[in-house]
Scaffold this motif. Sequence first.
Motif, short mmCIF file in Angstrom:
data_model
loop_
_atom_site.label_atom_id
_atom_site.label_comp_id
_atom_site.label_asym_id
_atom_site.label_seq_id
_atom_site.Cartn_x
_atom_site.Cartn_y
_atom_site.Cartn_z
N PRO A 1 38.25 41.91 39.18
CA PRO A 1 39.06 42.07 37.97
C PRO A 1 40.40 42.73 38.27
CG PRO A 1 36.82 42.87 37.64
CD PRO A 1 36.99 42.62 39.11
N VAL A 2 41.31 42.60 37.33
CA VAL A 2 42.64 43.18 37.45
C VAL A 2 42.82 44.25 36.38
CG1 VAL A 2 43.64 41.07 38.43
CG2 VAL A 2 43.69 41.42 35.95
N LEU A 3 43.84 45.06 36.59
CA LEU A 3 44.28 46.05 35.60
C LEU A 3 45.59 45.52 35.04
CD1 LEU A 3 43.99 48.84 34.28
CD2 LEU A 3 45.14 49.80 36.29
N VAL A 4 45.66 45.31 33.74
CA VAL A 4 46.86 44.74 33.12
C VAL A 4 47.80 45.88 32.74
CG1 VAL A 4 47.75 43.33 31.24
CG2 VAL A 4 45.55 42.76 32.30
N PRO B 1 49.18 41.41 35.93
CA PRO B 1 47.91 41.83 36.53
C PRO B 1 48.17 42.66 37.79
CG PRO B 1 48.38 39.54 37.07
CD PRO B 1 49.46 39.99 36.13
N GLU C 1 46.33 44.94 41.07
CA GLU C 1 45.18 45.35 41.86
C GLU C 1 45.62 46.53 42.71
OE1 GLU C 1 42.65 42.67 44.08
OE2 GLU C 1 43.25 41.03 42.79
N PRO D 1 34.65 44.88 32.85
CA PRO D 1 35.52 43.71 33.02
C PRO D 1 35.12 42.58 32.09
CG PRO D 1 34.03 43.94 34.89
CD PRO D 1 33.80 45.13 34.01
N TRP E 1 40.18 37.72 30.77
CA TRP E 1 41.50 38.06 30.23
C TRP E 1 41.94 36.92 29.34
CZ3 TRP E 1 46.54 38.75 33.56
CH2 TRP E 1 47.54 39.28 32.74
N GLN F 1 39.72 41.14 33.44
CA GLN F 1 40.42 42.41 33.44
C GLN F 1 39.47 43.54 33.07
OE1 GLN F 1 42.46 41.73 29.18
NE2 GLN F 1 43.00 43.64 30.15
N TYR F 2 39.73 44.70 33.64
CA TYR F 2 39.00 45.88 33.21
C TYR F 2 39.46 46.21 31.80
CZ TYR F 2 37.80 46.54 38.13
OH TYR F 2 37.32 46.38 39.40
N THR F 3 38.52 46.61 30.94
CA THR F 3 38.87 46.85 29.55
C THR F 3 38.70 48.31 29.12
OG1 THR F 3 36.65 46.26 28.79
CG2 THR F 3 38.28 44.48 28.88
N SER G 1 44.46 43.98 25.92
CA SER G 1 44.10 42.66 26.46
C SER G 1 44.93 41.58 25.79
CB SER G 1 42.62 42.39 26.24
OG SER G 1 42.29 42.40 24.88
#
Length: 149
Positions: free
Chosen positions: A40-43, A49, A51, A112, A115, A123-125, A149
């Motif tokens: 997953p990514v962090l937005v 995105p 990482e 996650p 997205w 994505q991590y939420t 998100s």
Amino acid sequence: MQGHTMKSAVTLCAAAAFAAVMATASAAPAASPPSTAQRPVLVDCTWQPQEHPTDFMLACGDGNSRLSSLHWSVWGPESAVATGINTVNDCKPYCAAGRFHDYPVVVRLDNPRPWKGHSPLRQYTVMNLIYTHDSPEGSGRTVSYPLWS
């Protein structure tokens, strides 16, 4: 004539080097890119995105809280963990005149989910901040934030 011999030698060496590189490349298996479905990514605030970011803005509107000096020990399919600094404006007497204070923190990203509109990225939420020493006034030792998100 000597110039022609030198050109031939250089060309021959270049061809041999190219052949060696190509043979090595064709013998080695192609590296497969990491699966974005598993990582997953962090937005961030600009909807990009990320990482393993070293910095991350928490208060996108006014910049009064940010994470810095992040060192990631885990970036996995279900969670990510880092240590770093949460720099927070005390907003006393008001934010424009406030002072920034640094708080050591452990950051944990969880939950996650796909997205929205960016398939197949996940994505991590949820972001949890665990303050390892002092915490900002009005904050508990652990603070949980839903991520956009």
